[in-house]
Motif scaffolding. Structure first.
Motif, PDB file in Angstrom:
ATOM      1  N   VAL A 161       3.415  -4.524   8.870  1.00 42.14           N
ATOM      2  CA  VAL A 161       2.269  -4.866   9.804  1.00 42.14           C
ATOM      3  C   VAL A 161       2.659  -6.189   9.824  1.00 42.14           C
ATOM      4  O   VAL A 161       3.059  -6.675   9.301  1.00 42.14           O
TER       5      VAL A 161
ATOM      6  N   GLN B 294      -3.423   3.582  -1.794  1.00 44.94           N
ATOM      7  CA  GLN B 294      -5.086   4.255  -0.892  1.00 44.94           C
ATOM      8  C   GLN B 294      -5.501   5.741  -1.714  1.00 44.94           C
ATOM      9  O   GLN B 294      -5.195   6.272  -1.547  1.00 44.94           O
TER      10      GLN B 294
ATOM     11  N   ALA C 234      -5.661  -3.775   7.307  1.00 41.19           N
ATOM     12  CA  ALA C 234      -4.562  -4.076   6.889  1.00 41.19           C
ATOM     13  C   ALA C 234      -4.225  -5.963   7.413  1.00 41.19           C
ATOM     14  O   ALA C 234      -4.472  -5.893   8.490  1.00 41.19           O
TER      15      ALA C 234
ATOM     16  N   ILE D  98       3.298  -0.912   4.044  1.00 39.81           N
ATOM     17  CA  ILE D  98       2.615   0.174   3.784  1.00 39.81           C
ATOM     18  C   ILE D  98       4.192   1.799   3.890  1.00 39.81           C
ATOM     19  O   ILE D  98       4.615   1.409   4.714  1.00 39.81           O
TER      20      ILE D  98
ATOM     21  N   ALA E  48      -5.896   3.054   5.889  1.00 45.21           N
ATOM     22  CA  ALA E  48      -5.111   1.742   5.339  1.00 45.21           C
ATOM     23  C   ALA E  48      -5.036   0.096   6.446  1.00 45.21           C
ATOM     24  O   ALA E  48      -5.657  -0.141   6.263  1.00 45.21           O
ATOM     25  N   LEU E  49      -5.625   1.256   7.766  1.00 44.85           N
ATOM     26  CA  LEU E  49      -5.157  -0.067   8.788  1.00 44.85           C
ATOM     27  C   LEU E  49      -5.880  -1.263   9.621  1.00 44.85           C
ATOM     28  O   LEU E  49      -5.424  -2.000   9.619  1.00 44.85           O
TER      29      LEU E  49
ATOM     30  N   LYS F  86       0.566  -1.273   0.300  1.00 43.38           N
ATOM     31  CA  LYS F  86       0.077   0.073   0.622  1.00 43.38           C
ATOM     32  C   LYS F  86       0.741   1.739   0.166  1.00 43.38           C
ATOM     33  O   LYS F  86       2.032   0.799   0.251  1.00 43.38           O
TER      34      LYS F  86
ATOM     35  N   ASP G 290       1.410  -6.599   5.391  1.00 44.55           N
ATOM     36  CA  ASP G 290       0.982  -5.514   4.824  1.00 44.55           C
ATOM     37  C   ASP G 290       2.828  -4.376   5.229  1.00 44.55           C
ATOM     38  O   ASP G 290       2.729  -4.863   6.166  1.00 44.55           O
TER      39      ASP G 290
END
Lengths: 401, 484
Positions: free
Chosen positions: B302, B254, B280, B286, B276-277, B228, B284
């Motif tokens: 993540v 995003q 997630a 980011i 986004a989280l 992302k 992932d």
């Protein structure tokens, strides 16, 4: 053991200005008018007064603080004069102080005078500043008087499961009745009759209170001179004595607003003060014994709740009494707001309690024209409620023959 | 391992349709029709960047022990105070302990990502731990300006920590450039911008790629490694250009939420990260880009912990709790863009007594009352003598915070007499779950929807603005549970 005030003090004379938008008169002017009427009625000289109490609530908008504005306006001859304030019970508080002074034997004759000059605010409704203290200004809700009392309606609706529509009907009847009475009173501010339909269709002020559910705002002053029964008999040989039967006051302890027991559908202080007042006056059943009464109808819902809180209507049943005309002037019950109440007099705070006593005094002496005179009254009760349902000062005064 | 331990978001309830703005102001600049799609999130009249930051922070720290919090970093370009630390007020509202670090990050739209970097590095260096990083903005465009249509209001918050992180911090790269596309002097309320071609062609599409490449070079990683990529830029063609430059497929980029919220200033990359989280998965990677007078680029990976973090209301939850703000003029009034007549009653002058404010800081900012240690009765405001008539003990009190409690409406009204910029003023007595009662203003609600016994939560809001002394006053209000 304290005996209470019953029959120790009598009202020797009273005076009351016309209430209204008195653009023509200052607070000092109003006090002088009420005082001169009162002196004449009492048939005494200014120099006979041993001490005086001034009730005024809003010094910033009105006459200023201390007792000086009163002593100077009335040219009182260097006697003790004190200013008292206890929200909407301020006028009653001045009366109580004067009565206590006489009952204690410290003075023979005392003056209580109340005044407020509210119409110099420039806007409708009561000013809100100054009541709550600095912290409350910063953490309190953005309220007005109608909004605080309006909550009694939502509380009552929830507790007794009475539909708001029914409650609104009863509230409308209350205001209709007071306008009917006020229309006959030359001293009242609002003197027009109003139909129930017009009351119900009025613009909303604070849900569910419409315009006609709210009392007026006005300027005015009222005064009383009190003395002992012995002195009164010597001055007014042919007049029946109007005696002070009870003077009670109850002030919230904080419990209603902080803890969770208070029900939101009543006023605790009215219940407490009235029970004490009935005991002091020797009244066992208010629904039987009270001849007429004037309550603090700042809003129709307040008057509604007060019927129950005074123990006259049963809890949860005031709607029935109201709609049956129990409180109407010539109904079969106990006439309430025989002078038109705050509804028609408006509410110059310092003067209101004394204005109510003025009505009881005249009714007990049979001084009114036939159309609004109550037959053979024995006990007349007045009720003041200052603050808001969860935090307030209530005074109950009973006069009798 | 240092990184993000929790996150939260906040979007105000009211949404203004951009077509509505254009209908009133399109006459001044017909070209604005291109910006008139969708809606923008509008802070209520009792909200500002600070209250939104508090709301997002509360969402972020929900379930965490407040006594563990070690700091608060607040980023915004629309702070209510120039001198009086805004982050300090947030710390007070969160009822944090005294020995915490607090910092305001201001001056640039990248201040949100700069605050996040500073917090990560503070945790890494063991200088501080469990720092609440919040970003929030409430920028204004003049009536009829493109910014008026573009800007929206929202906030996001993160808990930076070295413990139980849900996203590990992998490093950052920054560019500091005095490239001015938007500007606001310290005496201006409104944003002023240079022409679109400058902002787009010499700004976004040059500086963001330069920063991303700088990051990739510094850490010797490839853009393909990221699942992302988060970057602000409200020009759709410029986004397409940047995506193409890096070969980013649409699912890797995003969404800016321009159509639902608007351009959120310093909060923009942070709200995108918070969003986004929400979706997630462990593993992932980011990338987050903050933009404004340069760039910040941060990367996170993540972790498994994300599966253990309780669901937040988050950006999605607050986005779903929406109500139309039908009148454009109400928006103008709420943001003090136009002056209206709220009646003489509104001219009442209430002073702030700073000595009282300090003495009562826990009451005012933290919504803390007392609980009697003898009879356990909660009470607000604090009482020296217990209000329970069956107790009445003296000085037997301990601090008791009402802010994170729930309650129920005990009685209420909608008041047309009380001075308000959004009448009727709704307020009522509230019974707190667990005991206690207090009369509060209600907010984010309509009179018709309220009834006795309705559940409420509490929100930190503006209680009034002292125009004479330029002091925004805050306290708590009840929010009836109509939506969230």
């Amino acid at each position: 053991m304290a005996e209470g005030i019953r029959d120790k003090v009598v009202v020797l004379g009273m005076g009351c200005t016309n209430f209204g938008e008195r653009w023509d008169a200052s607070g000092e002017d109003l006090m002088v008018d009420a005082f001169i009427d009162c002196l004449k009625d009492a048939e005494i000289d200014k120099n006979d007064i041993g001490a005086a109490w001034l009730g005024s609530c809003m010094p910033d908008i009105s006459i200023g603080s201390t007792a000086l504005p009163c002593a100077k306006a009335l040219k009182l001859p260097f006697i003790p004069v004190s200013r008292v304030e206890n929200a909407c019970a301020t006028g009653s508080e001045a009366f109580r102080s004067a009565c206590y002074a006489v009952a204690s034997g410290v003075v023979d004759i005392a003056l209580a005078i109340g005044v407020e000059k509210i119409k110099d605010t420039g806007y409708g409704g009561l000013p809100i500043a100054g009541f709550s203290g600095q912290l409350a200004n910063l953490i309190g809700a953005n309220t007005s008087a109608p909004g605080m009392f309006a909550q009694l309606a939502s509380g009552y609706e929830a507790k007794y499961n009475v539909p708001m529509e029914t409650l609104k009907q009863a509230m409308a009847h209350i205001s209709w009745k007071s306008h009917e009475n006020g229309a006959m009173n030359p001293k009242a501010h609002l003197r027009k009759r109003v139909t129930i339909e017009k009351i119900l269709a009025a613009p909303m002020i604070a849900y569910p209170l419409g315009l006609f559910d709210c009392c007026g705002v006005s300027d005015g002053s009222a005064a009383a001179i009190v003395t002992t029964p012995e002195i009164a008999k010597s001055i007014k040989k042919n007049q029946e004595l109007v005696k002070v039967k009870a003077l009670q006051i109850a002030v919230s302890s904080g419990e209603e607003s902080i803890c969770n027991e208070y029900d939101g559908a009543s006023i605790w202080t009215t219940e407490i003060a009235s029970k004490r007042a009935y005991k002091e006056a020797g009244i066992s059943d208010p629904r039987q014994d009270i001849s007429l009464f004037d309550v603090h109808d700042c809003f129709s819902i307040t008057e509604f709740s007060t019927y129950e809180d005074l123990g006259i209507s049963k809890k949860g049943k005031a709607v029935d009494d109201v709609l049956e005309g129990f409180y109407d002037l010539h109904g079969n019950g106990i006439p309430c707001q025989t002078d038109g109440g705050l509804k028609c007099f408006g509410h110059p705070i310092g003067a209101s309690g004394l204005r109510m006593l003025f009505e009881m005094y005249n009714q007990l002496l049979g001084r009114h024209p036939e159309e609004r005179q109550i037959k053979n009254p024995k006990f007349g009760l007045t009720h003041n409620l200052g603050g808001q349902p969860i935090n307030n000062v209530v005074s109950i005064n009973i006069l009798g023959t | 391992m240092v990184g993000i331990r929790s996150f939260g978001g906040y979007v105000p309830r009211y949404r203004l349709n951009r077509g509505n703005i254009f209908k009133s102001m399109g006459w001044i600049n017909m070209a604005n029709i291109a910006l008139s799609r969708g809606e923008k999130a509008v802070a209520n009249m009792d909200e500002d960047s600070l209250t939104m930051a508090v709301s997002a922070s509360i969402d972020c720290i929900n379930g965490f022990d407040k006594s563990d919090l070690g700091g608060v970093y607040f980023a915004s370009t629309t702070f209510p105070f120039k001198e009086r630390q805004n982050a300090g007020i947030v710390a007070g509202a969160l009822n944090m302990k005294d020995d915490v670090r607090s910092l305001d990050f201001a001056g640039s739209l990248k201040s949100g990502t700069s605050a996040l970097i500073a917090a990560m590095e503070a945790c890494a260096s063991k200088g501080a731990n469990n720092i609440v990083v919040c970003g929030s903005d409430s920028r204004l465009g003049k009536m009829g300006s493109p910014q008026e249509l573009i800007f929206g209001e929202a906030a996001a918050a993160f808990l930076a920590s070295d413990t139980d992180v849900i996203a590990e911090y992998k490093g950052s790269f920054s560019l500091s450039l005095d490239f001015v596309d938007h500007v606001r002097g310290s005496n201006s309320n409104f944003d002023r911008q240079w022409e679109d071609r400058w902002i787009r062609d010499m700004g976004f599409t040059k500086i963001i790629p330069q920063a991303i490449n700088g990051f990739l070079d510094k850490f010797n990683v490839k853009i393909e490694d990221f699942s992302k990529v988060i970057y602000p830029c409200h020009y759709f063609p410029a986004r397409k250009q940047i995506d193409k430059m890096f070969g980013l497929s649409p699912e890797k980029v995003q969404d800016t939420m321009l159509g639902e919220i608007g351009e959120m200033g310093a909060a923009q990359p942070l709200t995108m990260l918070a969003k986004a989280l929400e979706d997630a998965k462990p593993g992932d990677k980011i990338m987050v880009v903050g933009y404004g007078n340069g760039c910040d680029v941060l990367a996170f990976e993540v972790t498994e912990n994300i599966t253990k973090l309780a669901k937040r209301t988050g950006i999605s939850g607050y986005l779903a709790n929406r109500a139309d703000l039908k009148e454009y003029t109400k928006y103008l009034t709420w943001r003090h863009i136009i002056d209206i007549d709220a009646g003489l009653r509104s001219e009442e002058d209430i002073w702030t007594r700073w000595s009282l404010d300090w003495r009562e800081r826990k009451t005012i900012l933290g919504f803390c009352g007392t609980k009697c240690t003898e009879c356990n009765t909660p009470q607000f405001p604090p009482q020296k003598i217990c209000a329970n008539p069956n107790c009445g003990s003296v000085d037997t009190r301990e601090e008791y915070c009402f802010a994170d409690k729930k309650g129920k409406i005990f009685s209420y009204t909608g008041d047309n007499l009380a001075a308000s910029f959004d009448p009727p003023q709704i307020y009522g007595n509230v019974d707190f779950d667990g005991g206690g009662r207090y009369m509060l203003n209600c907010t984010d609600c309509e009179l018709d929807a309220i009834s006795v016994s309705m559940p409420v939560s509490f929100s930190f809001r503006i209680i009034f603005y002292d125009k004479i002394r330029d002091i925004t006053r805050y306290f708590w209000k009840a929010v009836p549970k109509q939506g969230v």
